[in-house]
Scaffold this motif. Structure first.
Motif, PDB file in Angstrom:
ATOM      1  N   LYS A  71       0.782  -1.245   0.000  1.00 55.91           N
ATOM      2  CA  LYS A  71       0.000   0.000   0.000  1.00 55.91           C
ATOM      3  C   LYS A  71       0.822   1.308   0.000  1.00 55.91           C
ATOM      4  O   LYS A  71       1.074   1.861  -1.043  1.00 55.91           O
ATOM      5  CB  LYS A  71      -1.012  -0.042   1.141  1.00 55.91           C
ATOM      6  CG  LYS A  71      -2.079  -1.118   0.879  1.00 55.91           C
ATOM      7  CD  LYS A  71      -3.371  -0.856   1.571  1.00 55.91           C
ATOM      8  CE  LYS A  71      -4.483  -1.688   0.967  1.00 55.91           C
ATOM      9  NZ  LYS A  71      -4.739  -2.979   1.607  1.00 55.91           N
ATOM     10  N   GLY A  72       1.247   1.793   1.163  1.00 59.00           N
ATOM     11  CA  GLY A  72       1.881   3.110   1.203  1.00 59.00           C
ATOM     12  C   GLY A  72       3.329   3.160   0.738  1.00 59.00           C
ATOM     13  O   GLY A  72       3.936   4.225   0.725  1.00 59.00           O
ATOM     14  N   LEU A  73       3.875   2.023   0.346  1.00 57.56           N
ATOM     15  CA  LEU A  73       5.329   1.939   0.142  1.00 57.56           C
ATOM     16  C   LEU A  73       5.847   2.920  -0.911  1.00 57.56           C
ATOM     17  O   LEU A  73       6.907   3.514  -0.727  1.00 57.56           O
ATOM     18  CB  LEU A  73       5.704   0.491  -0.205  1.00 57.56           C
ATOM     19  CG  LEU A  73       7.168   0.111  -0.312  1.00 57.56           C
ATOM     20  CD1 LEU A  73       7.979   0.576   0.881  1.00 57.56           C
ATOM     21  CD2 LEU A  73       7.308  -1.400  -0.483  1.00 57.56           C
ATOM     22  N   ALA A  74       5.136   3.083  -2.012  1.00 58.46           N
ATOM     23  CA  ALA A  74       5.575   4.043  -3.035  1.00 58.46           C
ATOM     24  C   ALA A  74       4.544   5.156  -3.196  1.00 58.46           C
ATOM     25  O   ALA A  74       4.501   5.826  -4.225  1.00 58.46           O
ATOM     26  CB  ALA A  74       5.855   3.348  -4.355  1.00 58.46           C
ATOM     27  N   LEU A 121       2.275   4.455  -6.333  1.00 54.65           N
ATOM     28  CA  LEU A 121       2.766   3.575  -7.379  1.00 54.65           C
ATOM     29  C   LEU A 121       2.790   2.153  -6.805  1.00 54.65           C
ATOM     30  O   LEU A 121       2.955   1.975  -5.606  1.00 54.65           O
ATOM     31  CB  LEU A 121       4.165   4.016  -7.833  1.00 54.65           C
ATOM     32  CG  LEU A 121       4.158   5.379  -8.530  1.00 54.65           C
ATOM     33  CD1 LEU A 121       5.569   5.891  -8.740  1.00 54.65           C
ATOM     34  CD2 LEU A 121       3.421   5.298  -9.853  1.00 54.65           C
ATOM     35  N   PRO A 122       2.602   1.143  -7.657  1.00 55.66           N
ATOM     36  CA  PRO A 122       2.442  -0.215  -7.121  1.00 55.66           C
ATOM     37  C   PRO A 122       3.756  -0.846  -6.704  1.00 55.66           C
ATOM     38  O   PRO A 122       4.659  -1.028  -7.511  1.00 55.66           O
ATOM     39  CB  PRO A 122       1.812  -0.979  -8.284  1.00 55.66           C
ATOM     40  CG  PRO A 122       2.248  -0.250  -9.498  1.00 55.66           C
ATOM     41  CD  PRO A 122       2.408   1.192  -9.113  1.00 55.66           C
ATOM     42  N   MET A 123       3.853  -1.170  -5.424  1.00 55.16           N
ATOM     43  CA  MET A 123       5.030  -1.880  -4.937  1.00 55.16           C
ATOM     44  C   MET A 123       4.671  -2.686  -3.696  1.00 55.16           C
ATOM     45  O   MET A 123       3.923  -2.208  -2.838  1.00 55.16           O
ATOM     46  CB  MET A 123       6.159  -0.912  -4.611  1.00 55.16           C
ATOM     47  CG  MET A 123       7.339  -1.606  -3.961  1.00 55.16           C
ATOM     48  SD  MET A 123       8.772  -0.551  -3.773  1.00 55.16           S
ATOM     49  CE  MET A 123       9.796  -1.101  -5.116  1.00 55.16           C
ATOM     50  N   GLY A 124       5.201  -3.878  -3.602  1.00 52.69           N
ATOM     51  CA  GLY A 124       5.073  -4.688  -2.407  1.00 52.69           C
ATOM     52  C   GLY A 124       6.462  -5.108  -1.965  1.00 52.69           C
ATOM     53  O   GLY A 124       7.409  -5.065  -2.756  1.00 52.69           O
ATOM     54  N   ALA A 173       9.531   8.108  -0.564  1.00 54.05           N
ATOM     55  CA  ALA A 173       8.396   7.969   0.366  1.00 54.05           C
ATOM     56  C   ALA A 173       8.868   7.455   1.724  1.00 54.05           C
ATOM     57  O   ALA A 173       8.493   7.994   2.771  1.00 54.05           O
ATOM     58  CB  ALA A 173       7.345   7.018  -0.225  1.00 54.05           C
ATOM     59  N   VAL A 174       9.701   6.425   1.719  1.00 50.34           N
ATOM     60  CA  VAL A 174      10.168   5.842   2.983  1.00 50.34           C
ATOM     61  C   VAL A 174      10.984   6.869   3.765  1.00 50.34           C
ATOM     62  O   VAL A 174      10.868   6.979   4.988  1.00 50.34           O
ATOM     63  CB  VAL A 174      10.969   4.545   2.716  1.00 50.34           C
ATOM     64  CG1 VAL A 174      11.701   4.076   3.965  1.00 50.34           C
ATOM     65  CG2 VAL A 174      10.030   3.443   2.208  1.00 50.34           C
ATOM     66  N   GLY A 175      11.770   7.667   3.056  1.00 49.09           N
ATOM     67  CA  GLY A 175      12.546   8.721   3.710  1.00 49.09           C
ATOM     68  C   GLY A 175      11.631   9.695   4.448  1.00 49.09           C
ATOM     69  O   GLY A 175      11.881  10.057   5.609  1.00 49.09           O
ATOM     70  N   LEU A 176      10.553  10.101   3.797  1.00 49.44           N
ATOM     71  CA  LEU A 176       9.630  11.067   4.409  1.00 49.44           C
ATOM     72  C   LEU A 176       8.811  10.416   5.527  1.00 49.44           C
ATOM     73  O   LEU A 176       8.576  11.015   6.576  1.00 49.44           O
ATOM     74  CB  LEU A 176       8.684  11.631   3.340  1.00 49.44           C
ATOM     75  CG  LEU A 176       9.354  12.511   2.275  1.00 49.44           C
ATOM     76  CD1 LEU A 176       8.455  12.653   1.046  1.00 49.44           C
ATOM     77  CD2 LEU A 176       9.687  13.889   2.847  1.00 49.44           C
TER      78      LEU A 176
END
Ligand SMILES: *Cc1c(COP(=O)(O)O)cnc(C)c1O
Length: 395
Positions: free
Chosen positions: A251-254, A257-260, A294-297
């Motif tokens: 879900k929120g990873l990108a 954009l689609p990522m798991g 995204a992960v950085g933020l």
């Protein structure tokens, strides 16, 4: 509702969603607009996907820069964004290694395969079962669906994948009783999201961890909805004082954009060797660059502290509504995932909110779910709660 886009869609798109009658064309922050130009406050955030809000400039910039640099080459090569993203996830979590997929279901498929293979190597054949919870949700592909403890999603798709057992969530005794020599892992959402925002009892997850240690079982946490800041910690299990062996994210990873991703400790990850598992698009450079931003933020402690403070504020607001409207049976949540269990269908509330410019979601028929972007402002929370109050007043 007559709308030319909806009429056209309903002729050519498979009828798998109970879609809201809205055609959305633009988003910014916590707001989205429909094609007629009407503005909505979005407390769905793509179902816990756009945690940083719509059209976040830093994520758009990272993805756009990568789009003109390198889009795809296959996982038979290394690319730089995937390395930086995996390093960040390892630094920020219990895990030592990451496998990248494209969705939550695909991440869970990887988790199921990893648990089976690890267990087979360590204990030999026959120990392949996974215990998961009733009322859980793990995705729609056959493996993830078989792991999902809700019969309504299984109907018509049998036979399901063999090797899953279900026990009630929050019932340690039932879990302990279900463990036998055929079981290799326990798979749980820390908070059941689709199941109606059901929280674990205070020591449940810690007790499950202890049971897994005693019995030599892997603990897999599906943090696809609860992870990446949603609960006010980067991962929900951090609230409960335990670490899993395996965790899935999506879900929120990108941020849209689609990522798991499938994360695991070194010992467990070692069960995957070359050609054991793969995904053509996994960690493509564009998505990985977006996810790294995204992960950085999302891992910024200041943002996470704000989510916790906003969560306390929402809890107060919703508790006040519960005092005012007897139709509200229970208010449940943590950080910025909240459920309002009603004694009746929630669809009319969702519709009344939508008409007044607020998007909400209803799950399990009678649980109004609030999943605002984590960047939501206090005045936006006030406005959303005021619209919700008005809508509940119509019941
Ligand atoms: C949404 C969700 C999934 C499925 O993710 P998809 O990307 O739709 O496959 C799995 N588990 C949980 C907890 C979810 O909320």
């Amino acid at each position: 509702m007559s709308n030319k886009w909806i009429e056209r869609a309903d002729k050519v798109i498979m009828n798998t969603y109970g879609r809201q009658p809205l055609v959305l064309v633009k988003g910014e922050g916590c707001r989205v607009w429909d094609e007629a130009g009407k503005e909505y406050l979005d407390f769905v955030a793509g179902l816990a996907v756009c945690n940083l809000g719509h059209a976040h400039p830093e994520i758009a910039k990272a993805a756009a820069a990568q789009l003109t640099q390198l889009v795809h080459v296959s996982n038979i090569y290394y690319t730089t964004p995937m390395v930086e993203l995996a390093e960040a996830l390892v630094r920020l979590s219990f895990a030592d290694r990451v496998f990248f997929a494209n969705s939550g279901a695909e991440a869970n498929e990887g988790a199921i395969k990893l648990c089976r293979r690890y267990s087979r190597e360590k204990f030999g054949p026959g120990r392949h079962r996974i215990i998961s919870a009733l009322n859980s949700f793990h995705g729609r592909t056959m493996g993830a669906l078989s792991a999902t403890g809700q019969e309504k999603f299984h109907q018509g798709f049998e036979p399901l994948l063999e090797g899953f057992k279900f026990v009630p969530f929050n019932d340690l005794g039932a879990l302990a009783a279900a463990v036998d020599g055929s079981v290799c892992a326990v798979l749980l959402e820390p908070i059941q999201g689709e199941g109606g925002v059901c929280l674990p009892a205070a020591d449940y997850l810690k007790d499950v961890r202890r049971l897994c240690d005693e019995k030599g079982l892997l603990l897999v946490l599906d943090e696809i909805q609860t992870g990446l800041g949603r609960t006010g910690k980067l991962f929900a299990h951090e609230h409960y004082g335990l670490k899993p062996d395996v965790m899935t994210l999506a879900k929120g990873l990108a941020n849209g954009l689609p990522m798991g991703a499938l994360l695991a400790s070194e010992a467990v990850a070692g069960a995957f060797v070359p050609s054991a598992h793969a995904s053509t698009f996994g960690a493509g450079p564009v998505i990985a660059a977006a996810a790294k931003a995204a992960v950085g933020l999302l891992s910024d402690e200041k943002l996470l502290a704000e989510v916790r403070a906003k969560g306390a504020y929402v809890q107060k607001g919703l508790s006040r509504l519960q005092g005012k409207f007897p139709a509200i049976k229970e208010v449940r949540g943590l950080g910025l995932i909240w459920g309002l269990e009603l004694d009746q269908e929630g669809a009319p509330v969702v519709a009344a909110c939508r008409e007044r410019g607020l998007l909400l979601n209803c799950t399990q028929g009678n649980v109004i779910r609030l999943l605002p972007p984590l960047i939501v402002g206090m005045e936006e929370l006030d406005r959303g709660l005021a619209i919700l109050e008005e809508a509940l007043g119509l019941l």
